[in-house]
Design an enzyme around this catalytic site. Structure first.
Site, PDB file in Angstrom:
ATOM      1  N   GLY A  78      57.541  82.029  45.429  1.00 53.66           N
ATOM      2  CA  GLY A  78      56.815  81.809  44.288  1.00 53.66           C
ATOM      3  C   GLY A  78      56.763  80.682  43.657  1.00 53.66           C
ATOM      4  N   SER A  79      56.827  79.613  44.534  1.00 52.79           N
ATOM      5  CA  SER A  79      56.736  77.966  43.781  1.00 52.79           C
ATOM      6  C   SER A  79      55.380  78.052  43.132  1.00 52.79           C
ATOM      7  CB  SER A  79      57.284  76.915  44.599  1.00 52.79           C
ATOM      8  OG  SER A  79      56.499  77.238  45.674  1.00 52.79           O
ATOM      9  N   ASN A  80      54.516  78.568  43.816  1.00 46.77           N
ATOM     10  CA  ASN A  80      52.826  78.451  43.324  1.00 46.77           C
ATOM     11  C   ASN A  80      52.833  79.280  42.131  1.00 46.77           C
ATOM     12  OD1 ASN A  80      51.353  76.275  45.080  1.00 46.77           O
ATOM     13  ND2 ASN A  80      52.475  77.499  46.495  1.00 46.77           N
ATOM     14  N   ARG A  99      50.161  90.361  52.459  1.00 48.07           N
ATOM     15  CA  ARG A  99      49.360  91.705  52.970  1.00 48.07           C
ATOM     16  C   ARG A  99      48.072  91.473  52.764  1.00 48.07           C
ATOM     17  NH1 ARG A  99      53.168  94.062  55.819  1.00 48.07           N
ATOM     18  NH2 ARG A  99      51.732  95.817  55.797  1.00 48.07           N
ATOM     19  N   LEU A 100      47.327  92.239  53.555  1.00 48.92           N
ATOM     20  CA  LEU A 100      45.815  92.383  53.817  1.00 48.92           C
ATOM     21  C   LEU A 100      45.464  92.854  52.535  1.00 48.92           C
ATOM     22  CD1 LEU A 100      43.970  91.503  55.813  1.00 48.92           C
ATOM     23  CD2 LEU A 100      43.702  93.999  56.482  1.00 48.92           C
ATOM     24  N   ILE A 101      44.303  92.463  51.867  1.00 43.96           N
ATOM     25  CA  ILE A 101      43.803  92.914  50.568  1.00 43.96           C
ATOM     26  C   ILE A 101      42.819  93.983  50.885  1.00 43.96           C
ATOM     27  CG2 ILE A 101      42.447  92.579  48.399  1.00 43.96           C
ATOM     28  CD1 ILE A 101      45.187  91.265  48.261  1.00 43.96           C
ATOM     29  N   ASN A 103      42.437  82.600  47.218  1.00 44.24           N
ATOM     30  CA  ASN A 103      43.706  82.607  48.476  1.00 44.24           C
ATOM     31  C   ASN A 103      44.139  81.107  48.617  1.00 44.24           C
ATOM     32  OD1 ASN A 103      45.829  83.455  49.972  1.00 44.24           O
ATOM     33  ND2 ASN A 103      44.530  82.893  51.723  1.00 44.24           N
ATOM     34  N   HIS A 133      45.899  78.702  51.334  1.00 45.62           N
ATOM     35  CA  HIS A 133      46.195  78.634  52.763  1.00 45.62           C
ATOM     36  C   HIS A 133      46.924  77.339  53.028  1.00 45.62           C
ATOM     37  CE1 HIS A 133      46.323  80.373  56.787  1.00 45.62           C
ATOM     38  NE2 HIS A 133      46.050  79.016  57.163  1.00 45.62           N
TER      39      HIS A 133
HETATM   40  C1  GRF Z   1      52.722  78.592  50.446  1.00 45.89           C
HETATM   41  O1  GRF Z   1      52.686  77.388  51.179  1.00 45.89           O
HETATM   42  C2  GRF Z   1      51.015  79.039  50.481  1.00 45.89           C
HETATM   43  O2  GRF Z   1      50.291  78.123  50.950  1.00 45.89           O
HETATM   44  C3  GRF Z   1      51.319  79.821  51.430  1.00 45.89           C
HETATM   45  O3  GRF Z   1      52.875  80.322  51.479  1.00 45.89           O
HETATM   46  C4  GRF Z   1      53.497  79.350  50.761  1.00 45.89           C
HETATM   47  C5  GRF Z   1      54.136  80.007  49.551  1.00 45.89           C
HETATM   48  O4  GRF Z   1      55.031  79.310  49.002  1.00 45.89           O
HETATM   49  N1  GRF Z   1      50.228  80.932  51.749  1.00 45.89           N
HETATM   50  P1  GRF Z   1      55.362  79.790  47.515  1.00 45.89           P
HETATM   51  O5  GRF Z   1      55.952  81.142  47.583  1.00 45.89           O
HETATM   52  O6  GRF Z   1      54.346  79.859  46.636  1.00 45.89           O
HETATM   53  O7  GRF Z   1      56.611  78.928  46.938  1.00 45.89           O
END
Ligand code: GRF
Length: 191
Positions: A14-16, A88-90, A104, A106
């Site tokens: 969950g860093s994003n 997971r698929l939406i 999303n 990616h």
């Molecule tokens: C990210 O690299 C994102 O692009 C991919 O999974 C990773 C998730 O990282 N879909 P985080 O959980 O946000 O740290």
């Protein structure tokens, strides 16, 4: 005008998600409504809680049901959904209700390195295997087909000959940290 409310779906670290929560903390137009995870022990849940954001855990069976997710999003009065490391698929029913409102992230330059099995480290390993000179991230709308919705933005970075999958991952993470919140903000404010 009331703030636009985002749900963040995430399966892992969950860093994003954390970056988005922090970015929108004091935003006048957008706020994070809740974080959903399909993993009860995902770090994203504890991180979001510690930042005073509501969290929801649903099992893989539950997140496959469109009506469950639709009611949840109604309950939290959600306008947009951001998938940040969500594996997971939406369900198609949710996509129909949130048409062009699900985004999303990616970790590659789609249409390359997308689709089944292309997540996390697998993506970076495939990029290295093919000796690509560059990789990057794609931020795109979600439609019925995995990783094939309309592209909103892409950001690139170089891959060096000596890079390991971890090195590539680090570069990808910094592109994500720098760009995802800004692209989400711009996309939402445009509508
Ligand atoms: C990210 O690299 C994102 O692009 C991919 O999974 C990773 C998730 O990282 N879909 P985080 O959980 O946000 O740290």
């Amino acid at each position: 005008m009331s703030k636009k409310r985002i749900a963040i779906f995430a399966s892992g670290t969950g860093s994003n998600a954390v970056n988005l929560i922090r970015y929108f903390e004091n935003n006048s137009a957008i706020e994070v409504a809740f974080v959903l995870s399909n993993k009860s022990d995902a770090k994203v849940l504890t991180s979001a809680k510690s930042l005073d954001v509501e969290t929801v855990f649903l099992s893989n069976e539950e997140v496959a049901k469109g009506d469950v997710l639709i009611s949840l999003c109604e309950e939290f009065e959600v306008d947009w959904i951001v998938l940040a490391g969500y594996l997971r698929l939406i369900p198609k029913e949710l996509i129909a209700v949130f048409e062009n409102k699900i985004i999303n992230l990616h970790p590659a330059l789609l249409p390359n390195y997308g689709g089944k099995g292309m997540f996390g480290r697998n993506v970076h390993l495939a990029v290295l295997e093919n000796k690509e000179a560059e990789t990057g991230i794609t931020i795109h709308f979600v439609n019925q087909e995995f990783d094939k919705g309309e592209i909103i933005a892409q950001f690139r970075c170089a891959v060096a000959d000596e890079d390991t999958a971890e090195d590539v991952e680090t570069k990808i993470h910094s592109l994500e940290q720098e760009n995802l919140p800004l692209v989400i903000e711009k996309t939402i404010l445009k509508t």
